[in-house]
Motif scaffolding. Structure first.
Motif, mmCIF file in Angstrom:
data_model
loop_
_atom_site.group_PDB
_atom_site.id
_atom_site.type_symbol
_atom_site.label_atom_id
_atom_site.label_comp_id
_atom_site.label_asym_id
_atom_site.label_seq_id
_atom_site.Cartn_x
_atom_site.Cartn_y
_atom_site.Cartn_z
ATOM 1 N N LEU A 57 -12.338 -0.267 -3.273
ATOM 2 C CA LEU A 57 -13.461 -1.186 -3.128
ATOM 3 C C LEU A 57 -13.072 -2.426 -2.334
ATOM 4 N N LEU A 58 -11.821 -2.861 -2.482
ATOM 5 C CA LEU A 58 -11.349 -4.035 -1.753
ATOM 6 C C LEU A 58 -10.954 -3.700 -0.315
ATOM 7 N N GLY A 59 -11.040 -2.432 0.041
ATOM 8 C CA GLY A 59 -10.766 -2.036 1.422
ATOM 9 C C GLY A 59 -9.305 -2.144 1.813
ATOM 10 N N ILE A 60 -8.404 -2.039 0.854
ATOM 11 C CA ILE A 60 -6.964 -2.119 1.157
ATOM 12 C C ILE A 60 -6.523 -0.741 1.652
ATOM 13 N N SER A 61 -6.280 -0.651 2.934
ATOM 14 C CA SER A 61 -6.013 0.666 3.540
ATOM 15 C C SER A 61 -4.537 0.907 3.824
ATOM 16 N N ARG A 62 -3.703 -0.099 3.665
ATOM 17 C CA ARG A 62 -2.268 0.074 3.910
ATOM 18 C C ARG A 62 -1.521 -0.002 2.580
ATOM 19 N N GLY A 63 -0.670 0.949 2.359
ATOM 20 C CA GLY A 63 0.075 0.946 1.114
ATOM 21 C C GLY A 63 0.916 2.187 0.965
ATOM 22 N N LEU A 64 1.540 2.285 -0.176
ATOM 23 C CA LEU A 64 2.369 3.439 -0.498
ATOM 24 C C LEU A 64 2.319 3.674 -1.997
ATOM 25 N N VAL A 65 2.671 4.881 -2.398
ATOM 26 C CA VAL A 65 2.729 5.238 -3.807
ATOM 27 C C VAL A 65 4.202 5.342 -4.209
ATOM 28 N N VAL A 66 4.543 4.654 -5.289
ATOM 29 C CA VAL A 66 5.904 4.738 -5.820
ATOM 30 C C VAL A 66 5.870 5.639 -7.044
ATOM 31 N N LEU A 67 6.485 6.812 -6.926
ATOM 32 C CA LEU A 67 6.610 7.706 -8.077
ATOM 33 C C LEU A 67 7.836 7.249 -8.855
ATOM 34 N N ASN A 68 7.620 6.392 -9.839
ATOM 35 C CA ASN A 68 8.709 5.749 -10.594
ATOM 36 C C ASN A 68 9.168 6.662 -11.748
ATOM 37 N N LYS A 69 10.339 6.316 -12.272
ATOM 38 C CA LYS A 69 10.922 7.024 -13.424
ATOM 39 C C LYS A 69 11.203 8.500 -13.116
ATOM 40 N N VAL A 70 11.623 8.763 -11.876
ATOM 41 C CA VAL A 70 11.919 10.162 -11.521
ATOM 42 C C VAL A 70 13.112 10.689 -12.310
ATOM 43 N N ASP A 71 13.872 9.772 -12.890
ATOM 44 C CA ASP A 71 15.009 10.199 -13.700
ATOM 45 C C ASP A 71 14.560 10.844 -15.011
ATOM 46 N N LEU A 72 13.267 10.693 -15.336
ATOM 47 C CA LEU A 72 12.745 11.238 -16.596
ATOM 48 C C LEU A 72 11.952 12.534 -16.391
ATOM 49 N N ALA A 73 11.938 13.067 -15.177
ATOM 50 C CA ALA A 73 11.160 14.287 -14.916
ATOM 51 C C ALA A 73 11.947 15.219 -14.011
ATOM 52 N N ASP A 74 11.815 16.527 -14.275
ATOM 53 C CA ASP A 74 12.536 17.486 -13.432
ATOM 54 C C ASP A 74 11.779 17.729 -12.131
ATOM 55 N N GLU A 75 12.368 18.467 -11.238
ATOM 56 C CA GLU A 75 11.829 18.664 -9.896
ATOM 57 C C GLU A 75 10.461 19.328 -9.919
ATOM 58 N N ASP A 76 10.314 20.366 -10.702
ATOM 59 C CA ASP A 76 9.032 21.078 -10.733
ATOM 60 C C ASP A 76 7.902 20.159 -11.197
ATOM 61 N N TRP A 77 8.180 19.402 -12.245
ATOM 62 C CA TRP A 77 7.138 18.490 -12.773
ATOM 63 C C TRP A 77 6.795 17.423 -11.739
ATOM 64 N N ARG A 78 7.830 16.917 -11.073
ATOM 65 C CA ARG A 78 7.583 15.875 -10.071
ATOM 66 C C ARG A 78 6.694 16.407 -8.961
ATOM 67 N N GLN A 79 6.907 17.638 -8.553
ATOM 68 C CA GLN A 79 6.087 18.218 -7.494
ATOM 69 C C GLN A 79 4.629 18.363 -7.943
ATOM 70 N N LEU A 80 4.439 18.740 -9.202
ATOM 71 C CA LEU A 80 3.081 18.840 -9.732
ATOM 72 C C LEU A 80 2.391 17.468 -9.760
ATOM 73 N N VAL A 81 3.160 16.450 -10.198
ATOM 74 C CA VAL A 81 2.594 15.092 -10.267
ATOM 75 C C VAL A 81 2.241 14.604 -8.865
ATOM 76 N N MET A 82 3.107 14.847 -7.889
ATOM 77 C CA MET A 82 2.825 14.387 -6.528
ATOM 78 C C MET A 82 1.602 15.092 -5.952
ATOM 79 N N ALA A 83 1.432 16.361 -6.259
ATOM 80 C CA ALA A 83 0.245 17.082 -5.794
ATOM 81 C C ALA A 83 -1.011 16.503 -6.440
ATOM 82 N N ASP A 84 -0.886 16.161 -7.717
ATOM 83 C CA ASP A 84 -2.027 15.562 -8.418
ATOM 84 C C ASP A 84 -2.368 14.196 -7.821
ATOM 85 N N ILE A 85 -1.337 13.415 -7.511
ATOM 86 C CA ILE A 85 -1.550 12.097 -6.897
ATOM 87 C C ILE A 85 -2.281 12.257 -5.567
#
Length: 627
Positions: A102-130
């Motif tokens: 709504l604020l029209g902020i078009s520049r940015g990035l997503v930080v997938l934090n706490k990757v130390d708490l999730a295995d590779e397969d789960w992380r890939q699922l979360v990134m696809a969901d994001i």
């Protein structure tokens, strides 16, 4: 310098990411330390290898503190949306994304934090969901960076991604510094200090500023940015200003600092483009009170649709008026968010199209909708045309002050548009081209109507014509000068007429003219006054006015009337006597004309007014060399 805001669900590690980047704990309040959660805005900064300083605004993630999120996200250059790898997408992640969109902020990035708490397969699922959630939003193309605030995994990649954002972002210096206040406090020995993110221009020590909407005057005593004392600070920076001339109690979050002399208009009415979120299942009725967030301000607002009686999310972007309980200093193109209190959630947002609107009225709805639709793209030409269409005319100084365009850019556009005939410039005034054309036509029509109603009258007085057109004096003068130069109208002293107008007596009026002359010449030593003549000659008023305007009759002070021939003859006698004697007394005047003192004094006063004579004690002497 750029400023990046954080966003994301509670406990997803926003503050931890900030601390990992900056080594600064953004949680500054004791309650935040105790509860382990961000309640209000936090601030930190770090430098890239290039030396570029990056300001970070940390916002709370808990739903109860979303009202503190919006001031933190308003006005930032980019955003870091933080998602915990073990939790994935959560409700506040979704609401924060909606606010970002709504604020029209078009520049940015997503930080997938706490990757130390999730295995590779789960992380890939979360990134696809994001990625699925980001689709169709302003952050659709944002990269996803895997990171761990706990062990530092991905820190270099995160800084590189932020560096890439810096290369894409540039804060333009338009010469219109604008600093929405997000914090106010006092420092012992220094006084009042405010903080905020600076936009659109620079501020320096010694600058005189105004605090809007209150209009308080202050001076910048000191400037600090990222713990460094500076003489001047650039747009895009997090700034602390030490102000003199105002007290802490006089300021609050939501106030705006601008340079003195560059104040933007104040209004209780904001015309805007609004987009409602799909979560709004029921239509929004006209007049519904919501909470409005724009820049760092938060205040109640009633939402009035400009078409129809209710608003629906399915309708897409719509034009509305936001009615506020107090005046605010809005900004063209400024993004805003609307929330409701029951149930508490974000329901929509948009951009301000006219921050100085007048109260909406149904009878002018079509014109207003057309005008606002024309300026939705916020191009400079559209802003110029619609601003003048609304106001009809404005002074050039301060024109479009509440826009993101620089004064020089606006000046260039105005000159180009005037050259092409899109607008009219007359002196310091800017005029809507259609209005100028209609004003010209209106004056011609007023003169034509006057000539038809009063065919013997010379024309319309300047004062009356000006009152009918309701133009500023400078514009009225420019308009009459233009029409005179084109040969459409003529001006005689204080009277305007169509160039084709020739007052002319009819047969019956010619007889009236003779009667008037006869009445004046009947007793040359005691000519009548205007009142006496109108009483003795019934129906003489229009012809008398005509004869006065045509200078066939001369009116002396006290209303005494003489024919032009009488006046010319007596005037020459006075000139001859002055040449002979060098002076003239009342007695000389009586001997010369047969006038008593009652008539001699008005006659001599008229000669004084002409600059022929001047009074010296009880006599008249020449006021200039007599030919």
């Amino acid at each position: 310098m750029i400023t990046i805001g954080t966003a994301g669900h509670i406990d997803h590690g926003k503050s931890s990411v900030v601390k990992a980047l900056t080594s600064i704990d953004p949680d500054r309040l004791p309650e935040e330390k105790e509860r382990g959660m961000t309640i209000d805005l936090g601030f930190a900064w770090f430098a890239l290898p290039s030396g570029e300083k990056i300001g970070l605004v940390d916002v709370p993630g808990h739903q109860h503190f979303v009202r503190n999120v919006i001031p933190g996200l308003t006005g930032i250059d980019a955003v870091m949306l933080i998602v915990a790898a073990d939790d994935g997408w959560m409700p506040q992640t979704e609401e924060h994304l909606q606010i970002i969109d709504l604020l029209g902020i078009s520049r940015g990035l997503v930080v997938l934090n706490k990757v130390d708490l999730a295995d590779e397969d789960w992380r890939q699922l979360v990134m696809a969901d994001i990625a699925g959630h980001l689709a169709g939003t302003s952050l659709e193309k944002a990269p996803i960076i895997e990171f761990s605030a706990k062990n530092g995994h991905g820190l270099t990649a995160l800084k590189d991604a932020i560096g890439s954002l810096v290369n894409e972002i540039g804060q333009d210096d338009t010469g219109k510094p604008r600093l929405p206040i997000d914090r106010v406090f006092t420092i012992k020995g220094a006084g009042t200090v405010i903080t905020g993110t600076l936009h659109h221009g620079t501020l320096a020590v010694g600058d005189e500023v105004t605090v809007l909407p209150g209009g308080l005057k202050a001076q910048v005593r000191g400037v600090e940015s990222y713990k460094e004392h500076l003489g001047q600070v650039r747009p895009g920076s997090r700034v602390a200003l030490n102000l003199s001339g105002v007290k802490k109690e006089q300021l609050q979050r939501g106030d705006v600092i601008v340079r003195r002399g560059a104040e933007t208009p104040l209004s209780r009415y904001l015309d805007a483009e609004l987009r409602l979120l799909p979560r709004l299942k029921q239509p929004l009725k006209s007049g519904t009170e919501l909470t409005l967030f724009f820049e760092t301000a938060e205040l109640p607002a009633r939402v009035i649709p400009l078409a129809g009686k209710e608003l629906s999310a399915a309708a897409g972007p719509v034009l509305v008026q936001l009615r506020l309980p107090q005046e605010v200093a809005g900004f063209i193109g400024e993004r805003f968010v609307l929330r409701r209190s029951s149930p508490v959630d974000t329901i929509g947002g948009g951009k301000i199209l006219d921050p100085a609107a007048e109260r909406y009225q149904l009878k002018t709805a079509d014109d207003r909708i057309a005008r606002l639709t024309a300026r939705q793209a916020l191009t400079l030409d559209s802003l110029v045309l619609t601003e003048l269409e609304k106001a009809r005319f404005q002074r050039r100084t301060g024109f479009l002050e509440a826009s993101a365009y620089s004064t020089n850019t606006i000046a260039g556009a105005l000159d180009a548009m005037a050259k092409h005939g899109d607008i009219v410039i007359r002196g310091e005034w800017l005029v809507d081209a259609a209005f100028w054309k209609s004003s010209r036509q209106s004056l011609l029509e007023h003169l034509a109507a006057e000539h038809k109603a009063q065919p013997l009258k010379q024309g319309l007085s300047l004062a009356e014509a000006s009152a009918r057109l309701k133009l500023p004096a400078e514009l009225f003068t420019a308009l009459t000068a233009e029409l005179t130069k084109e040969g459409l109208i003529s001006r005689t002293e204080e009277t305007l007429a169509l160039s084709t107008h020739r007052p002319q007596l009819s047969g019956g009026q010619t007889e009236m003219e003779k009667r008037i002359v006869g009445a004046i010449e009947h007793n040359p030593a005691a000519p009548p006054t205007r009142t006496e003549l109108l009483q003795s000659v019934a129906g003489a008023s229009p012809v008398l006015r005509y004869m006065l305007e045509q200078r066939k009759i001369i009116e002396l002070p006290d209303g005494i009337l003489l024919t032009a021939a009488q006046y010319t003859t007596l005037r020459q006698k006075v000139i001859d006597l002055l040449k002979e004697k060098g002076q003239l007394s009342i007695q000389d005047m009586s001997s010369l004309t047969g006038f008593s003192r009652k008539y001699s004094i008005p006659f001599l006063t008229r000669l004084d007014q002409e600059g022929l004579t001047r009074r010296q004690d009880n006599i008249r002497v020449p006021a200039r060399k007599l030919a």
